[in-house]
Scaffold this motif. Structure first.
Motif: not given
Length: 141
Positions: A2, A32, A72
Motif C-alpha cells: 500500500t 504501487e 512507499r
C-alpha cells in the motif's frame, strides 16, 4: 503493497516543500510501482540548440525518485541522494514536456536503489535514464 502517501499528499508536499523548484514540476501519476513527474520546460531549462538541459533532466530524475521513496515510506525529510548516474540517449525537444517515471527496485532500511526513465508524453523513446541511490535516515522512536 500500500502507498504511504497518495497522489494528493505528494502534490501538496511538492508545492509546499520545494519552493520555486516545485513550480516547474507536477505529479502526473502515482501507483504501487512507480511515480511519474512532469517537467514543462521554460526558457530557464533550455540550452543552446533548443534542447532541455542536462541539469534540468537531473532535477526531474532526482525529485521523481525522491517522491517514489516518499510514496512507499511516507514523509522522510532527510532521505538524500548518495549516487546518481544519467545516460542521455536522445535530444529532448525544448517545446515538449518531459515525463520522469521513477521505480524503486530495492528499498532497504538504509538505502533505496532505483531508476528514472525520461520520455516525452505519448512517445516510447527513452530520452534519458537515471540510476539513483538514496540514503534513508534511521527511524527514531
Amino acid at each position: 503493497m500500500t502507498l504511504a502517501m497518495s497522489h494528493a499528499a505528494l502534490s501538496q508536499h511538492l508545492e509546499q516543500g520545494f519552493g520555486p523548484v516545485g513550480a516547474d514540476l507536477t505529479i502526473d501519476a502515482v501507483d504501487e510501482g512507480s511515480v511519474t513527474l512532469r517537467l514543462c520546460p521554460h526558457e530557464g531549462h533550455i540550452r543552446l540548440g533548443g534542447t532541455v538541459s542536462g541539469p534540468s533532466l537531473f532535477l526531474l530524475a532526482d525529485v521523481a525518485f525522491y517522491f517514489a521513496i516518499l510514496a512507499r515510506l511516507g514523509p522522510v525529510e532527510m532521505a538524500v541522494t548518495t549516487n546518481a548516474s544519467i545516460d542521455f540517449m536522445r535530444k529532448p525537444a525544448g517545446d515538449l514536456p518531459v515525463l520522469g517515471t521513477a521505480t524503486v527496485h530495492k528499498l532497504g532500511r538504509t538505502l533505496a536503489v532505483g531508476q528514472v526513465l525520461m520520455r516525452n508524453p505519448g512517445r516510447d523513446a527513452v530520452l534519458a535514464q537515471a540510476s539513483l541511490t538514496y540514503a534513508i535516515p534511521p527511524k527514531r522512536d
